[in-house]
Design a protein around this motif. Structure first.
Motif, mmCIF file in Angstrom:
data_model
loop_
_atom_site.group_PDB
_atom_site.id
_atom_site.type_symbol
_atom_site.label_atom_id
_atom_site.label_comp_id
_atom_site.label_asym_id
_atom_site.label_seq_id
_atom_site.Cartn_x
_atom_site.Cartn_y
_atom_site.Cartn_z
ATOM 1 N N ASP A 133 55.489 -11.217 2.571
ATOM 2 C CA ASP A 133 55.661 -9.914 3.219
ATOM 3 C C ASP A 133 55.541 -8.806 2.176
ATOM 4 O OD1 ASP A 133 56.037 -11.105 5.601
ATOM 5 O OD2 ASP A 133 58.228 -11.109 5.491
ATOM 6 N N THR A 134 54.927 -7.716 2.569
ATOM 7 C CA THR A 134 54.788 -6.584 1.639
ATOM 8 C C THR A 134 55.276 -5.305 2.310
ATOM 9 O OG1 THR A 134 52.547 -6.143 2.408
ATOM 10 C CG2 THR A 134 52.755 -7.518 0.454
ATOM 11 N N LYS A 135 55.659 -4.354 1.495
ATOM 12 C CA LYS A 135 55.892 -3.002 2.007
ATOM 13 C C LYS A 135 55.561 -2.010 0.892
ATOM 14 C CE LYS A 135 60.913 -2.781 1.131
ATOM 15 N NZ LYS A 135 62.235 -2.680 1.742
ATOM 16 N N ILE A 136 55.259 -0.790 1.308
ATOM 17 C CA ILE A 136 54.891 0.251 0.347
ATOM 18 C C ILE A 136 56.097 1.165 0.136
ATOM 19 C CG2 ILE A 136 53.274 2.128 -0.175
ATOM 20 C CD1 ILE A 136 51.922 -0.556 0.146
ATOM 21 N N GLU A 137 56.368 1.465 -1.083
ATOM 22 C CA GLU A 137 57.463 2.386 -1.386
ATOM 23 C C GLU A 137 56.855 3.579 -2.120
ATOM 24 O OE1 GLU A 137 61.723 1.015 -2.511
ATOM 25 O OE2 GLU A 137 60.700 1.475 -4.385
ATOM 26 N N MET A 138 57.059 4.764 -1.566
ATOM 27 C CA MET A 138 56.479 5.952 -2.180
ATOM 28 C C MET A 138 57.519 6.651 -3.046
ATOM 29 S SD MET A 138 53.381 5.872 -1.152
ATOM 30 C CE MET A 138 52.815 7.456 -1.775
ATOM 31 N N SER A 139 57.090 7.123 -4.178
ATOM 32 C CA SER A 139 57.943 7.921 -5.042
ATOM 33 C C SER A 139 57.109 9.126 -5.462
ATOM 34 C CB SER A 139 58.388 7.101 -6.253
ATOM 35 O OG SER A 139 59.034 7.919 -7.186
ATOM 36 N N GLY A 140 57.304 10.259 -4.752
ATOM 37 C CA GLY A 140 56.434 11.409 -4.963
ATOM 38 C C GLY A 140 55.034 11.049 -4.502
ATOM 39 N N GLU A 141 54.057 11.194 -5.365
ATOM 40 C CA GLU A 141 52.679 10.866 -4.996
ATOM 41 C C GLU A 141 52.319 9.435 -5.362
ATOM 42 O OE1 GLU A 141 50.048 13.672 -6.708
ATOM 43 O OE2 GLU A 141 50.666 15.303 -5.377
ATOM 44 N N ASN A 142 53.216 8.778 -6.085
ATOM 45 C CA ASN A 142 52.923 7.419 -6.535
ATOM 46 C C ASN A 142 53.497 6.395 -5.564
ATOM 47 O OD1 ASN A 142 51.776 8.441 -8.940
ATOM 48 N ND2 ASN A 142 53.837 8.725 -9.760
ATOM 49 N N GLY A 143 52.701 5.395 -5.244
ATOM 50 C CA GLY A 143 53.163 4.337 -4.355
ATOM 51 C C GLY A 143 53.207 3.001 -5.060
ATOM 52 N N SER A 144 54.191 2.183 -4.679
ATOM 53 C CA SER A 144 54.301 0.843 -5.247
ATOM 54 C C SER A 144 54.262 -0.178 -4.121
ATOM 55 C CB SER A 144 55.625 0.676 -5.993
ATOM 56 O OG SER A 144 55.677 1.537 -7.090
ATOM 57 N N VAL A 145 53.701 -1.349 -4.434
ATOM 58 C CA VAL A 145 53.688 -2.451 -3.477
ATOM 59 C C VAL A 145 54.875 -3.351 -3.797
ATOM 60 C CG1 VAL A 145 52.386 -4.397 -2.569
ATOM 61 C CG2 VAL A 145 51.184 -2.368 -3.403
ATOM 62 N N LEU A 146 55.745 -3.550 -2.795
ATOM 63 C CA LEU A 146 56.868 -4.468 -2.968
ATOM 64 C C LEU A 146 56.576 -5.750 -2.203
ATOM 65 C CD1 LEU A 146 58.118 -1.706 -3.782
ATOM 66 C CD2 LEU A 146 60.276 -2.536 -2.866
ATOM 67 N N VAL A 147 56.941 -6.876 -2.744
ATOM 68 C CA VAL A 147 56.740 -8.147 -2.031
ATOM 69 C C VAL A 147 58.093 -8.818 -1.841
ATOM 70 C CG1 VAL A 147 54.418 -8.542 -2.888
ATOM 71 C CG2 VAL A 147 56.343 -9.474 -4.141
ATOM 72 N N ARG A 148 58.193 -9.560 -0.743
ATOM 73 C CA ARG A 148 59.436 -10.308 -0.488
ATOM 74 C C ARG A 148 59.253 -11.736 -0.984
ATOM 75 N NH1 ARG A 148 62.506 -9.943 5.122
ATOM 76 N NH2 ARG A 148 60.736 -11.094 5.943
ATOM 77 N N VAL A 149 60.128 -12.155 -1.895
ATOM 78 C CA VAL A 149 60.032 -13.522 -2.442
ATOM 79 C C VAL A 149 61.351 -14.242 -2.233
ATOM 80 C CG1 VAL A 149 58.270 -13.090 -4.159
ATOM 81 C CG2 VAL A 149 60.631 -12.624 -4.726
#
Lengths: 149, 524
Positions: A133-149
């Motif tokens: 599973d993935t979700k996107i986390e935004m911090s200002g203009e920068n986005g990170s991909v988070l994965v569930r492990v």
């Protein structure tokens, strides 16, 4: 009569010890694995159709031993959606590696081959690579991909 | 002087009668050299038990210490390399002589009635020997240990109905980790040896109860006592085997691969040679048929072997009268050998041995380490371990951050290294501990190593080292020549407008561009 008493006593002691030691050894003491959301990649790391090998750090509890283990997940972007694939081959658990020449994942153990979406192309693997599973986390203009492990 | 003491001991224990019964076993006439293989196995098993017991003096079964304790045994403990070598090579010798002993018993028909239980206990011992090999794998906590154990547990997981539970019990939890290492250690050094000693005792008792089978066709003559007539043959072969084993130990190095690292996707796992046939078999059963190669065929082979006394029930032991059964066993052996050969042939390009090569980043680390100030503390006789004996079990990440921010460990005048340089130095330190330095690199090689470790490694892979965001450069010379590569590195968009690789024409010096283009063109 006396023989029956001796046999019963021995059987009782044996069964008690067997239950005690069997339970002690066979019932794994580790807690159930808890899911964690872990940052895998910045969105800017991703390239169209090329899986990004992201090294993640996963907290693990093995009984008395607590550690952070380094793992790899492949994060892919096909132009529409982002997905994360486990590198663990569905055959017998070796780690697949991405071959940019063939644009396929190859398992070095028993020759399993998967495409960029993790679907089996050839070889013995019975299932596709596991999708995380993935979700996107935004911090200002920068986005990170988070994965569930 | 000792005679009265031994007489006193005999009166209390009766040991002379026991010893006499042990040594005076009458052997059938014609019992020859083929009947020495069991004694060789007994000798090798004793060596394994002894060396194993002494290895426990230094070995520490935790993920934080196992690898470093094995390195300590091999590199620093007095005679450590030899003791570990005896245990390591002795394991292979046992498999070889167990197979020879089994083939001798089959060829001579020695398993036939009334020796069925002797045969069954022997088959059990063979499985125990393989279980020892498998459980011993994990203990060094190196890459092979981790991969082989993961595959073994996944094979066990294929067991119908109870597979998941069996795998969880083998791991000691949901993941492979500290509890797995603990329980495999316990199995290897306590449970299996106890069972093995019991089964060996049962095997020897049954062998004595029914006597040695002797030649396939009974010969006339006087039965000879085991001691000294046959014992001299046994000891001769044992001494010969000990010399050959000693040569392996003296000249060979017991394997120790890089420390277990589940994040390394470039590692190519291969099992010990005696499991190669099983490893290869797994390739031929795709999808849901995997259980056939993993459990059904090996299980049937063991069952057939165990049932041999009831399959080959004829009265004759002479091989000439049992050609069918011998051909069947020979075919089985040939299939095992062929699968092992195929497995060797199928090795991928990047194999475990290649990972032992010095990689460009490690070379660059060697060049940067002088600037990093490590030698202020990490010298022989210094306040902390020298670079060769650094503990590695804290992991590459810890080592890299230690180099990048040394004052977090010890405030002082040690300059922090750039993160990329710290990565390279960590690789150098890790590689340094696995073998001697290679020959000094040329000026061109030095330039290439620094450029690669500072720039290329962020996207490309070379000899299994680096990121996977760009093409693997290990064989790039097969596709492009020197001039094309130099132009591409200088400005990729001039060749391919949609190229994603940045231009390095203004980043690298002309000398560096020449060096790296020539180096890559030679990679064929």
């Amino acid at each position: 009569m006396l023989a029956a008493v001796i046999h019963s006593a021995l059987a009782s002691i044996g069964a008690t010890l067997a239950s005690l030691l069997g339970g002690f050894a066979l019932r794994p003491s580790a807690a159930e694995r808890k899911d964690q959301w872990v940052r895998a990649a910045a969105i800017t790391d991703l390239r169209l159709g090329v899986p990004h090998a992201a090294t993640i750090s996963v907290a693990q509890i093995h009984g008395w031993y607590r550690t952070h283990s380094q793992r790899v997940v492949y994060v892919t972007w096909d132009g529409q959606q982002i997905q994360a694939l486990s590198p663990i081959c569905s055959h017998l658990g070796c780690q697949v590696t991405w071959d940019p020449r063939t644009s396929q994942f190859h398992c070095p153990c028993h020759g399993g081959v998967y495409d960029a979406k993790g679907q089996v192309v050839s070889g013995p693997p019975p299932d596709p690579l596991t999708r995380l599973d993935t979700k996107i986390e935004m911090s200002g203009e920068n986005g990170s991909v988070l994965v569930r492990v | 002087m000792t005679r009265p003491l031994l007489d006193w001991l005999d009166r209390r224990t009766g040991y002379r009668i026991g010893l006499g019964r042990l040594l005076d076993e009458p052997l059938p006439p014609g019992t020859g050299w083929w009947f020495t293989l069991g004694s060789v196995l007994l000798f090798l098993l004793t060596v394994q038990l002894l060396t194993g017991a002494f290895l426990v003096l230094y070995y520490a079964p935790t993920p934080d210490h196992a690898y470093d304790s094995v390195r300590f045994i091999t590199d620093q403990a007095m005679f450590g390399r030899l003791v570990r070598g005896l245990h390591y090579f002795g394991a292979s010798f046992i498999v070889v002589f167990a197979a020879l002993h089994l083939l001798r018993v089959v060829a001579f028909g020695s398993f036939k009635a009334p020796r069925e239980l002797t045969w069954l206990s022997g088959v059990g011992l063979l499985l125990f020997i393989l279980a020892f090999g498998l459980s011993g794998y994990l203990l060094p906590w190196d890459q092979r240990a981790y991969s082989a154990t993961a595959v073994t547990i996944n094979i066990a997981k294929l067991t119908p109905v109870l597979g998941t539970q069996i795998a969880t019990i083998m791991r000691g939890g949901p993941d492979l980790g500290a509890l797995t290492l603990n329980r495999w250690y316990a199995v290897h050094v306590i449970f299996l040896p106890a069972l093995l000693v019991g089964l060996v005792a049962a095997h020897l008792y049954l062998m004595r109860r029914h006597g040695i089978s002797g030649p396939t066709v009974a010969k006339s003559g006087r039965a000879l006592p085991f001691y000294p007539d046959h014992a001299v043959r046994d000891i001769s072969v044992v001494v010969l085997v000990a010399i050959v084993l000693g040569a392996f130990v003296w000249h060979g190095m017991p394997a120790l691969e890089p420390m277990a690292d589940p994040s390394d996707t470039t590692y190519v796992p291969r099992p010990e040679w005696y499991f190669l046939s099983l490893f290869q078999l797994l390739k031929y059963f795709p999808g849901r048929l995997e259980i056939v190669g993993a459990l059904v065929i090996p299980g049937l082979a063991v069952a057939l072997l165990a049932l041999l006394p009831w399959i080959d029930r004829g009265p004759h032991r002479n091989p000439g009268a049992r050609k069918g059964i011998l051909a069947l066993v020979g075919l089985g052996g040939a299939i095992v050998a062929a699968l092992a050969m195929l497995s060797l042939r199928d090795r991928p390009a990047i194999a475990a041995s290649d990972l032992g090569r010095w990689q460009a980043a490690a070379f660059a680390g060697q060049q940067w380490i002088g600037d990093a100030g490590c030698a202020r503390c990490h010298v022989e006789g210094g306040p902390v371990d020298d670079l060769v004996h650094q503990p590695l079990t804290r992991g590459a990440e810890w080592l890299t951050w230690h180099i990048a921010t040394p004052d977090s460990i010890l405030p002082g005048p040690v300059p922090p290294a750039k993160l990329r340089q710290a990565h390279a130095i960590a690789k150098y330190v890790a590689r340094l501990q696995r073998g001697p330095l290679p020959p000094a690199p040329s000026e061109q090689e030095q330039a290439v190593d620094l450029v690669f470790a500072d720039s290329c490694i962020l996207c490309h892979t070379l000899d299994g080292d680096g990121a996977h965001n760009g093409p693997d450069l290990s064989r790039i010379g097969q596709r492009h020549d020197r001039d094309w590569l130099r132009n591409w590195i200088t400005n990729p968009k001039a060749i391919k407008p949609e190229a994603q690789m940045p231009a390095f024409g203004s980043v690298l010096t002309p000398r560096e561009l020449d060096a790296i283009a020539s180096f890559l063109a030679d990679r064929r």
